[in-house]
Design a protein around this motif. Structure first.
Motif, mmCIF file in Angstrom:
data_model
loop_
_atom_site.group_PDB
_atom_site.id
_atom_site.type_symbol
_atom_site.label_atom_id
_atom_site.label_comp_id
_atom_site.label_asym_id
_atom_site.label_seq_id
_atom_site.Cartn_x
_atom_site.Cartn_y
_atom_site.Cartn_z
ATOM 1 N N GLY A 162 38.392 79.233 23.662
ATOM 2 C CA GLY A 162 37.162 79.568 24.362
ATOM 3 C C GLY A 162 36.258 78.372 24.606
ATOM 4 N N GLU A 163 36.777 77.160 24.435
ATOM 5 C CA GLU A 163 35.974 75.949 24.612
ATOM 6 C C GLU A 163 35.773 75.682 26.099
ATOM 7 N N MET A 164 34.528 75.783 26.554
ATOM 8 C CA MET A 164 34.226 75.634 27.974
ATOM 9 C C MET A 164 34.529 74.230 28.479
ATOM 10 N N ASN A 165 34.326 73.216 27.638
ATOM 11 C CA ASN A 165 34.541 71.837 28.078
ATOM 12 C C ASN A 165 36.010 71.554 28.381
ATOM 13 N N LEU A 166 36.923 72.380 27.829
ATOM 14 C CA LEU A 166 38.344 72.221 28.133
ATOM 15 C C LEU A 166 38.758 73.017 29.362
ATOM 16 N N LEU A 167 38.108 74.145 29.598
ATOM 17 C CA LEU A 167 38.514 75.025 30.697
ATOM 18 C C LEU A 167 37.880 74.645 32.027
ATOM 19 N N VAL A 168 36.644 74.139 32.016
ATOM 20 C CA VAL A 168 35.970 73.788 33.261
ATOM 21 C C VAL A 168 36.717 72.700 34.043
ATOM 22 N N PRO A 169 37.221 71.627 33.387
ATOM 23 C CA PRO A 169 38.004 70.658 34.177
ATOM 24 C C PRO A 169 39.210 71.274 34.862
ATOM 25 N N LEU A 170 39.890 72.195 34.201
ATOM 26 C CA LEU A 170 41.030 72.869 34.834
ATOM 27 C C LEU A 170 40.577 73.641 36.069
ATOM 28 N N PHE A 171 39.446 74.322 35.932
ATOM 29 C CA PHE A 171 38.919 75.080 37.066
ATOM 30 C C PHE A 171 38.528 74.150 38.214
ATOM 31 N N ALA A 172 37.844 73.046 37.891
ATOM 32 C CA ALA A 172 37.375 72.126 38.933
ATOM 33 C C ALA A 172 38.545 71.478 39.659
ATOM 34 N N ILE A 173 39.529 71.010 38.896
ATOM 35 C CA ILE A 173 40.692 70.365 39.528
ATOM 36 C C ILE A 173 41.441 71.370 40.393
ATOM 37 N N GLY A 174 41.627 72.586 39.861
ATOM 38 C CA GLY A 174 42.325 73.607 40.645
ATOM 39 C C GLY A 174 41.603 73.949 41.930
ATOM 40 N N VAL A 175 40.271 74.009 41.876
ATOM 41 C CA VAL A 175 39.482 74.310 43.071
ATOM 42 C C VAL A 175 39.650 73.214 44.117
ATOM 43 N N PHE A 176 39.526 71.954 43.721
ATOM 44 C CA PHE A 176 39.618 70.866 44.691
ATOM 45 C C PHE A 176 41.031 70.733 45.252
ATOM 46 N N GLU B 177 40.772 65.249 28.692
ATOM 47 C CA GLU B 177 40.042 66.439 28.228
ATOM 48 C C GLU B 177 40.665 67.737 28.743
ATOM 49 N N GLY B 178 41.918 67.675 29.119
ATOM 50 C CA GLY B 178 42.611 68.858 29.605
ATOM 51 C C GLY B 178 43.095 68.741 31.032
ATOM 52 N N GLY B 179 42.658 67.691 31.743
ATOM 53 C CA GLY B 179 43.109 67.526 33.117
ATOM 54 C C GLY B 179 44.595 67.252 33.234
ATOM 55 N N TRP B 180 45.190 66.732 32.167
ATOM 56 C CA TRP B 180 46.624 66.438 32.197
ATOM 57 C C TRP B 180 47.454 67.718 32.384
ATOM 58 N N LEU B 181 46.888 68.854 31.950
ATOM 59 C CA LEU B 181 47.633 70.106 32.068
ATOM 60 C C LEU B 181 47.916 70.454 33.529
ATOM 61 N N ILE B 182 46.936 70.222 34.420
ATOM 62 C CA ILE B 182 47.141 70.486 35.840
ATOM 63 C C ILE B 182 48.168 69.516 36.408
ATOM 64 N N VAL B 183 48.096 68.255 35.990
ATOM 65 C CA VAL B 183 49.046 67.254 36.478
ATOM 66 C C VAL B 183 50.475 67.637 36.109
ATOM 67 N N VAL B 184 50.648 68.233 34.947
ATOM 68 C CA VAL B 184 51.987 68.643 34.517
ATOM 69 C C VAL B 184 52.376 69.990 35.128
ATOM 70 N N ALA B 185 51.402 70.910 35.209
ATOM 71 C CA ALA B 185 51.725 72.278 35.631
ATOM 72 C C ALA B 185 52.062 72.374 37.116
#
Length: 255
Positions: free
Chosen positions: A75-89, A139-147
């Motif tokens: 539930g850590e917002m600082n980890l989830l918001v980057p995923l949301f922002a990268i996915g949106v862009f 801070e979690g952005g690597w997950l999008i790069v891999v996914a």
């Protein structure tokens, strides 16, 4: 903002924004999954709808994935918001690049300035996606790069699988006219009874040729002769093949 009214305005606005974002995902992703499934890029069950005309599998998949992300991130917002922002862009970049391709392909009146506008928007969102990914990579952005590459590879694998199935089924080709085929129905029989009659009746309705097979132990010659006499007396009009096997196995060749 302190703890005054503006603090609560910001908190309420944040909650409303996240609620709208979640609603957009649940409203849009199942429809997108349906389109991808129709193009053989996702399993076809994503295109199925429930009784209430909703894409239950897309909604269920999104709900399970969201729950797993919340659990893994704690539930850590600082980890989830980057995923949301990268996915949106990334989504904005792909959609506007698709619009550029649409305008160039269709070329309606005023297509140049429209393509230029969408191209400029795609460039801006692409730069933003690169900046956010680079700054939030640890801070979690690597997950999008891999996914993302894994998702594309998975959809390509599904597409190739459906292509092989379509080639086997000769989809898109007009098949030759159907031709009748002769069929053989083998009915094991042991005695002349009502059950034998019903089995032969069903077999005669299924095949062009029906063969009754009686398997007897080699030492039971008296029983075999008695069965043949009963069969000849009954005369059902069905060919009878009698086999002798110590293990009562049914092995014979039909010409």
């Amino acid at each position: 903002m302190g703890t005054g009214p503006l603090f609560y305005v910001v908190q309420f606005a944040t909650v409303a924004l996240l609620a709208l974002a979640a609603n957009t995902s649940f409203g849009g992703l199942p429809v997108l999954a349906e389109l991808l499934a129709r193009d053989n890029n996702l399993p076809h069950f994503f295109a199925l709808r429930a009784d209430r005309q909703v894409h239950r599998y897309g909604i269920a998949f999104l709900a399970v994935t969201s729950a797993l992300l919340l659990i893994v991130a704690g539930g850590e917002m600082n980890l989830l918001v980057p995923l949301f922002a990268i996915g949106v862009f990334v989504g904005f970049t792909l959609s506007q690049a698709g619009m550029v391709r649409h305008w160039v392909g269709e070329r309606p009146a005023g297509w140049r300035w429209r393509a230029g506008l969408n191209g400029f928007g795609a460039l801006l969102t692409f730069v933003a996606a690169i900046v956010v990914t680079g700054s939030k990579f640890g801070e979690g952005g690597w997950l999008i790069v891999v996914a993302l590459p894994l998702m594309v590879a998975g959809m390509e694998w599904v597409h190739r699988s459906y292509a092989r199935i379509g080639a086997r089924l000769e989809l898109g080709r007009t098949p030759s006219p159907p031709r009748p085929r002769r069929s053989l129905v083998v009915v094991p029989v042991h005695a002349v009874t009502r059950l034998t009659r019903d089995a032969l009746s069903a077999a005669l309705s299924l095949g062009d040729r029906v063969v009754a097979v009686n398997v007897t132990h080699p030492e039971d010659e008296r029983q075999a002769r008695a069965f043949v006499e009963d069969w000849d007396r009954w005369d059902p009009g069905v060919e009878l093949v009698q086999l002798f096997d110590a293990h009562r196995r049914m092995r014979f060749r039909v010409s």
